[in-house]
Design an enzyme around this catalytic site. Sequence first.
Site, mmCIF file in Angstrom:
data_model
loop_
_atom_site.group_PDB
_atom_site.id
_atom_site.type_symbol
_atom_site.label_atom_id
_atom_site.label_comp_id
_atom_site.label_asym_id
_atom_site.label_seq_id
_atom_site.Cartn_x
_atom_site.Cartn_y
_atom_site.Cartn_z
ATOM 1 N N HIS A 9 0.839 -1.206 0.000
ATOM 2 C CA HIS A 9 0.000 0.000 0.000
ATOM 3 C C HIS A 9 0.878 1.261 0.000
ATOM 4 O O HIS A 9 0.607 2.209 -0.729
ATOM 5 C CB HIS A 9 -0.877 0.071 1.257
ATOM 6 C CG HIS A 9 -1.897 -1.031 1.381
ATOM 7 N ND1 HIS A 9 -2.001 -1.803 2.514
ATOM 8 C CD2 HIS A 9 -2.861 -1.453 0.532
ATOM 9 C CE1 HIS A 9 -3.003 -2.659 2.352
ATOM 10 N NE2 HIS A 9 -3.539 -2.490 1.169
ATOM 11 N N LYS A 52 -16.929 -7.666 6.125
ATOM 12 C CA LYS A 52 -15.674 -8.253 6.615
ATOM 13 C C LYS A 52 -15.456 -7.850 8.061
ATOM 14 O O LYS A 52 -15.666 -6.704 8.428
ATOM 15 C CB LYS A 52 -14.491 -7.716 5.790
ATOM 16 C CG LYS A 52 -14.251 -8.437 4.479
ATOM 17 C CD LYS A 52 -12.879 -8.023 3.935
ATOM 18 C CE LYS A 52 -12.891 -7.819 2.432
ATOM 19 N NZ LYS A 52 -11.701 -7.108 1.953
ATOM 20 N N ARG A 109 -1.768 -6.087 -8.427
ATOM 21 C CA ARG A 109 -0.651 -6.941 -8.085
ATOM 22 C C ARG A 109 -0.348 -7.949 -9.189
ATOM 23 O O ARG A 109 0.752 -8.010 -9.702
ATOM 24 C CB ARG A 109 -0.936 -7.695 -6.778
ATOM 25 C CG ARG A 109 -0.644 -6.864 -5.561
ATOM 26 C CD ARG A 109 -1.317 -7.416 -4.353
ATOM 27 N NE ARG A 109 -2.756 -7.237 -4.443
ATOM 28 C CZ ARG A 109 -3.593 -7.380 -3.441
ATOM 29 N NH1 ARG A 109 -3.145 -7.762 -2.267
ATOM 30 N NH2 ARG A 109 -4.869 -7.162 -3.598
ATOM 31 N N SER A 151 -2.667 -7.772 2.881
ATOM 32 C CA SER A 151 -2.918 -7.685 4.325
ATOM 33 C C SER A 151 -3.240 -9.069 4.892
ATOM 34 O O SER A 151 -2.844 -9.405 6.009
ATOM 35 C CB SER A 151 -4.078 -6.731 4.612
ATOM 36 O OG SER A 151 -3.751 -5.423 4.184
HETATM 37 P P1 ADP Z 1 -9.590 -4.134 -0.424
HETATM 38 O O1 ADP Z 1 -10.225 -4.696 0.798
HETATM 39 O O2 ADP Z 1 -10.407 -3.110 -1.143
HETATM 40 O O3 ADP Z 1 -8.936 -5.141 -1.335
HETATM 41 P P2 ADP Z 1 -6.948 -3.509 0.452
HETATM 42 O O4 ADP Z 1 -6.624 -2.710 1.650
HETATM 43 O O5 ADP Z 1 -6.615 -4.950 0.496
HETATM 44 O O6 ADP Z 1 -8.443 -3.242 0.179
HETATM 45 O O7 ADP Z 1 -6.275 -2.893 -0.830
HETATM 46 C C1 ADP Z 1 -6.529 -1.599 -1.257
HETATM 47 C C2 ADP Z 1 -5.887 -1.374 -2.604
HETATM 48 O O8 ADP Z 1 -4.494 -1.571 -2.505
HETATM 49 C C3 ADP Z 1 -6.347 -2.323 -3.703
HETATM 50 O O9 ADP Z 1 -6.392 -1.608 -4.908
HETATM 51 C C4 ADP Z 1 -5.275 -3.355 -3.751
HETATM 52 O O10 ADP Z 1 -5.184 -3.936 -5.039
HETATM 53 C C5 ADP Z 1 -4.068 -2.512 -3.451
HETATM 54 N N1 ADP Z 1 -2.989 -3.314 -2.885
HETATM 55 C C6 ADP Z 1 -3.038 -4.158 -1.848
HETATM 56 N N2 ADP Z 1 -1.851 -4.748 -1.627
HETATM 57 C C7 ADP Z 1 -1.010 -4.256 -2.577
HETATM 58 C C8 ADP Z 1 0.347 -4.489 -2.918
HETATM 59 N N3 ADP Z 1 1.090 -5.372 -2.277
HETATM 60 N N4 ADP Z 1 0.852 -3.801 -3.950
HETATM 61 C C9 ADP Z 1 0.084 -2.938 -4.631
HETATM 62 N N5 ADP Z 1 -1.194 -2.699 -4.396
HETATM 63 C C10 ADP Z 1 -1.748 -3.340 -3.373
#
Ligand code: ADP
Length: 163
Positions: free
Chosen positions: A21, A45, A94, A132
Amino acid sequence: MEGIMVKAIYPGSFDPVTYGHLDIIERTSKVVDELIIGVLVNNNKKPLFTMEERIRLLGDTTREYPNVRIQSFEGLTVDFARKNGAKVIIRGLRAVTDFESEMQIAQTNHSIEPEIETMFFTTSLQYSFLSSTIVKEVAFYGSDVSKLVPPVVEDALKKKYGH
Ligand code: ADP
């Protein structure tokens, strides 16, 4: 484009924020005037971290970016963008596995609000496996997450899981 302010939102659960992130946040902060990180109240969730904790961890880890702020939101991302006067939604991609669902979300958002565009950042290679969910799994078993999340997040995970 002189005189045009680009305001973007970056929505997600951030449960908790990872280096993946933060990579997207850092890169976005360089190409937009203002970035609002939208932390989603997701009733479907059950998050590990409370909204307050997720916001605090994001605040602690994004302090160096003066044009980034953090806000919680509930409901549709496009409504959140509209309320904040943001024309751009930022998402991270990703791997191909993200592609299908992200396409669907972006198409839906665009049909609801054609004035708002979704922009994708491709992940830096070293974070392409990182989520996450993976972080929580590794931390749950007491393994080292120091390459995946910043130290404040690592500490918060240790406290949660009682290590
Ligand atoms: P959600 O619950 O909407 O998936 P996340 O917090 O998991 O929310 O992710 C928010 C955004 O960050 C999404 O667009 C996700 O693809 C991106 N994201 C999550 N992990 C990574 C990573 N390792 N690299 C790049 N983008 C990421």
